[in-house]
Motif scaffolding. Structure first.
Motif, mmCIF file in Angstrom:
data_model
loop_
_atom_site.group_PDB
_atom_site.id
_atom_site.type_symbol
_atom_site.label_atom_id
_atom_site.label_comp_id
_atom_site.label_asym_id
_atom_site.label_seq_id
_atom_site.Cartn_x
_atom_site.Cartn_y
_atom_site.Cartn_z
ATOM 1 N N UNK A 493 0.858 -1.176 0.000
ATOM 2 C CA UNK A 493 0.000 0.000 0.000
ATOM 3 C C UNK A 493 0.900 1.234 0.000
ATOM 4 N N UNK A 494 0.400 2.325 -0.554
ATOM 5 C CA UNK A 494 1.210 3.523 -0.715
ATOM 6 C C UNK A 494 0.425 4.771 -0.327
ATOM 7 N N UNK A 495 1.149 5.793 0.106
ATOM 8 C CA UNK A 495 0.596 7.128 0.302
ATOM 9 C C UNK A 495 1.164 8.027 -0.786
ATOM 10 N N UNK A 496 0.315 8.405 -1.734
ATOM 11 C CA UNK A 496 0.752 9.209 -2.870
ATOM 12 C C UNK A 496 0.432 10.691 -2.708
ATOM 13 N N UNK A 497 -0.529 11.008 -1.847
ATOM 14 C CA UNK A 497 -0.970 12.391 -1.730
ATOM 15 C C UNK A 497 -1.950 12.769 -2.818
ATOM 16 N N UNK A 498 -2.898 11.884 -3.105
ATOM 17 C CA UNK A 498 -3.880 12.122 -4.172
ATOM 18 C C UNK A 498 -4.837 13.228 -3.742
ATOM 19 N N UNK A 499 -5.059 14.237 -4.599
ATOM 20 C CA UNK A 499 -5.924 15.357 -4.212
ATOM 21 C C UNK A 499 -7.406 15.024 -4.302
ATOM 22 N N UNK A 500 -8.213 15.841 -3.647
ATOM 23 C CA UNK A 500 -9.663 15.667 -3.684
ATOM 24 C C UNK A 500 -10.220 16.015 -5.056
ATOM 25 N N UNK A 501 -9.657 17.057 -5.665
ATOM 26 C CA UNK A 501 -10.043 17.468 -7.014
ATOM 27 C C UNK A 501 -8.758 17.716 -7.802
ATOM 28 N N UNK A 502 -8.810 17.702 -9.136
ATOM 29 C CA UNK A 502 -7.574 17.869 -9.926
ATOM 30 C C UNK A 502 -7.076 19.313 -9.952
ATOM 31 N N UNK A 507 -4.191 22.529 -3.948
ATOM 32 C CA UNK A 507 -4.557 21.128 -3.775
ATOM 33 C C UNK A 507 -4.776 20.771 -2.308
ATOM 34 N N UNK A 508 -5.803 19.946 -2.080
ATOM 35 C CA UNK A 508 -6.117 19.407 -0.759
ATOM 36 C C UNK A 508 -6.219 17.896 -0.900
ATOM 37 N N UNK A 509 -5.617 17.161 0.029
ATOM 38 C CA UNK A 509 -5.614 15.712 -0.072
ATOM 39 C C UNK A 509 -7.034 15.151 0.031
ATOM 40 N N UNK A 510 -7.277 14.069 -0.664
ATOM 41 C CA UNK A 510 -8.558 13.374 -0.589
ATOM 42 C C UNK A 510 -8.902 13.053 0.864
ATOM 43 N N UNK A 561 5.839 14.846 -8.662
ATOM 44 C CA UNK A 561 6.256 14.339 -7.364
ATOM 45 C C UNK A 561 5.101 13.944 -6.477
ATOM 46 N N UNK A 562 3.959 13.643 -7.100
ATOM 47 C CA UNK A 562 2.789 13.264 -6.323
ATOM 48 C C UNK A 562 2.252 14.437 -5.532
ATOM 49 N N UNK A 563 1.642 14.135 -4.390
ATOM 50 C CA UNK A 563 1.050 15.194 -3.581
ATOM 51 C C UNK A 563 2.040 16.260 -3.177
ATOM 52 N N UNK A 564 3.257 15.853 -2.855
ATOM 53 C CA UNK A 564 4.283 16.819 -2.446
ATOM 54 C C UNK A 564 4.517 17.870 -3.521
ATOM 55 N N UNK A 565 4.435 17.434 -4.791
ATOM 56 C CA UNK A 565 4.709 18.351 -5.895
ATOM 57 C C UNK A 565 3.603 19.349 -6.168
ATOM 58 N N UNK A 566 2.412 19.121 -5.575
ATOM 59 C CA UNK A 566 1.304 20.076 -5.771
ATOM 60 C C UNK A 566 0.883 20.708 -4.447
ATOM 61 N N UNK A 567 1.769 20.642 -3.459
ATOM 62 C CA UNK A 567 1.534 21.361 -2.214
ATOM 63 C C UNK A 567 0.873 20.563 -1.109
ATOM 64 N N UNK A 568 0.722 19.258 -1.289
ATOM 65 C CA UNK A 568 0.168 18.395 -0.234
ATOM 66 C C UNK A 568 1.333 17.759 0.514
ATOM 67 N N UNK A 569 1.454 18.057 1.772
ATOM 68 C CA UNK A 569 2.610 17.583 2.539
ATOM 69 C C UNK A 569 2.164 16.572 3.582
ATOM 70 N N UNK A 576 9.378 8.345 -3.819
ATOM 71 C CA UNK A 576 10.756 8.593 -3.421
ATOM 72 C C UNK A 576 11.409 9.805 -4.074
ATOM 73 N N UNK A 577 10.650 10.554 -4.841
ATOM 74 C CA UNK A 577 11.285 11.618 -5.618
ATOM 75 C C UNK A 577 10.552 12.941 -5.439
ATOM 76 N N UNK A 578 11.286 14.032 -5.641
ATOM 77 C CA UNK A 578 10.649 15.352 -5.644
ATOM 78 C C UNK A 578 9.892 15.553 -6.945
#
Length: 605
Positions: A493-502, A507-510, A561-569, A576-578
């Motif tokens: 299982x993974x934590x990607x930081x998927x947003x609620x809306x595109x 961005x806000x995490x789901x 960079x997934x959620x991190x790359x769109x401001x979800x921390x 593993x990447x920025x």
């Protein structure tokens, strides 16, 4: 490489105990044994193993907080070299210690059940590698991790006696060939130094040493030369740059050639296997339909009598709305065949919060539902039946309905002898679902040499997927899902930081907490199972909440960079990447490859 390793359900395969027996022994091992003068093959393998362990320990002990950084990195590289030299043996004789020593630098969460949740800090080589390359060295942590790693290897060295039968060695070699192709050449466990290809050379060289020890087993010099030649050619091919390495060519012209040479070897040795693990004893190609044993992934491996008829019965049940309380919903209502067993919607209706996952290739997993809460396909059927927003009908009520259906009752009595109706209904449905894995996509047929239609962009997309884009470090070939080869015991299982809306600006995490809702483990908030990429062109929209309508949007999300790359921390994000720094053309090529994974016949009756 940051990876998240989650043991969802401990499975005890008692037959696995004899795979490669590790026997505790207090004998002192000589450090200067002449391997070739030892009488038995087991003694020679053990001497090789002990020798490499000792070298690994020696170089770990050279790592010191008082050293210059470059000296520590040099010592680490040598220790890592010897660790990789023993990888084929250690991974076979002691999977748990291999996994711990090679663990990613990420918190380890093991959830057996609500009363047995273990959270541990990782140790081992990947952790040391990342610590040595931090801008500011955490000397206390480095000292501790090096010490724990060294002491674990000392324990292995002091308490090892290896006993192998011929089929054990064949399994060991086959596992390593597939490990190299599925994780070795992807950079899965070389997070900073990027030595994946060089390390794959080290592991393959150990196979050559083992085969040399067993040379007297060969009755045919031609078979011996074919196997050793295939491995040597593979080592030569691995002498390449990581980003430009042609992984498609390597698998087609080296991995598969090695597997085929190994088949000839086991025939030459007249090896008899007591059973079959996840990888078939007759595997001849990484992407062949027969390579993986789908029944290994089921809790009910022995129930294969009249299997074809049970699959047909399961298909009937799968398509029958009789199984739902309102009799308006069947499995096929949400899992539509011409959409690769999804429904094409963001969510099925306003009662659902998650996108309908594909059922194609779903049999090749160790956990089910997007949060991994079920341990088998049979168990997943119960979850659907008892969900108030799905079938909303307890299994005992479903059994009553099925038994009142004359045709179904007759099939249960004929195929299952009228016993355990609850389980048998679920088993029939699961048996049908386990057939939804054709392995006949354009990509499969081309890499297996059955067609020559793959385009340059599709091929390059695969090479990016397996290399620079790091997709295959979570979506492992040949299944392209999160079940980790070559043992296939864990589905990640993974934590990607998927947003609620595109939204890439605000961005806000789901809001879906995913795996957290199963056991309320704080460190598992927003974690979801890694699905297959096979048939992905047919399964839009994407992510657990259906937030992305196109593959182009998905690739863009990962490239940032997934959620991190769109401001979800999120502290525990597992990417593993920025960012991936993919060009627009490379992103297009990734999509082209994924489109080539659509099975040719999944829409046909």
């Amino acid at each position: 490489m940051n990876k998240n390793i989650l043991v969802v359900k401990a499975k005890t395969y008692t037959f696995g105990i004899c795979l490669l027996l590790l026997i505790v022994s207090c004998n002192n091992k000589s450090e200067t044994v002449d391997i070739k003068k030892l009488a038995s093959t087991n003694e020679q393998v053990e001497a090789l193993y002990i020798s490499e362990l000792q070298e690994c320990i020696k170089h770990l002990e050279r790592i010191s907080i008082s050293n210059a950084s470059k000296d520590n990195v040099a010592a680490y590289k040598q220790a890592r070299l010897h660790f990789k030299q023993i990888e084929p043996i250690l991974a076979a004789v002691d999977k748990n210690n291999f996994k711990s020593l090679n663990a990613p630098n990420i918190l380890q969460v093991n959830e057996e059940d609500a009363t047995d949740i273990k959270i541990r800090n990782p140790f081992g080589f990947q952790v040391i590698e990342e610590l040595l390359h931090e801008p500011e060295l955490d000397t206390l942590l480095l000292k501790n991790v090096v010490s724990v790693t060294r002491d674990r290897i000392k324990l292995l060295k002091a308490n090892t006696r290896i006993q192998l039968k011929d089929y054990h060695l064949i399994w060991l070699i086959r596992d390593q060939i597939i490990r190299t192709a599925t994780t070795g050449i992807t950079g899965f466990d070389s997070p900073v130094l990027g030595q994946a290809l060089k390390e794959s050379q080290y592991t393959t060289s150990t196979l050559l040493k083992l085969i040399d020890i067993y040379k007297d087993n060969f009755t045919s010099d031609a078979v011996y030369n074919e196997l050793t030649g295939a491995l040597k050619n593979g080592i030569s091919a691995l002498d390449a740059d990581f980003e430009t390495f042609d992984r498609y060519d390597f698998i087609k012209n080296h991995t598969d050639v090695q597997l085929q040479a190994l088949l000839k070897t086991q025939d030459d040795w007249r090896v008899s296997f007591p059973f079959e693990m996840a990888i078939s004893n007759t595997a001849k190609s990484l992407f062949d339909k027969q390579t993986l044993n789908v029944f290994y992934f089921s809790d009910y491996k022995s129930d294969t009598l009249n299997l074809k008829q049970k699959e047909v019965f399961g298909k009937q049940l799968f398509n029958d709305s009789l199984l739902s309380k309102s009799q308006t919903m069947a499995c096929a209502t949400c899992h539509i065949k011409d959409k690769a067993f999804t429904d094409g919607r963001t969510v099925f209706n306003n009662k659902q919060i998650r996108n309908t996952p594909t059922l194609s290739y779903s049999g090749y997993q160790q956990s089910f539902f997007m949060d991994g809460r079920a341990g088998s396909l049979e168990g997943q059927v119960v979850g659907v039946a008892e969900n108030h927003d799905e079938f909303n009908l307890p299994m005992d009520s479903i059994v009553d309905r099925v038994l009142k259906h004359p045709n179904y009752k007759q099939q249960l009595e004929t195929l299952y002898k009228g016993k355990r109706a609850d389980y048998n209904i679920r088993h029939a449905i699961a048996s049908y679902i386990r057939t939804l894995n054709d392995f006949d996509s354009k990509f499969d047929n081309n890499i297996n040499g059955k067609a020559q239609t793959i385009t340059a962009d599709e091929k390059q997309g695969f090479n990016l997927f397996m290399g620079k884009a790091a997709c295959a470090t979570c979506h492992f070939p040949p299944l392209f899902n999160g079940t980790v080869p070559p043992n296939y015991n864990d589905t990640e299982v993974e934590l990607l930081g998927v947003p609620q809306v595109p939204d890439t600006v605000n961005a806000v995490i789901s809001g879906d907490l995913g795996r957290y809702d199963v056991f309320q483990t704080e460190e598992r908030k927003h974690f979801f199972k890694t699905p297959t990429v096979r048939n992905i062109a047919k399964t839009a929209p994407y992510m657990h909440n259906g937030v992305y309508e196109s593959l182009e949007a998905v690739v863009d999300f990962y490239n940032r960079g997934g959620g991190k790359g769109i401001g979800i921390h999120e502290d525990y994000q597992t990417l593993p990447f920025d960012n991936l720094d993919l060009t627009p053309k490379e992103q297009m090529q990734l999509v082209a490859f994924m489109n080539s994974l659509t099975d040719a016949g999944f829409e046909e009756e």
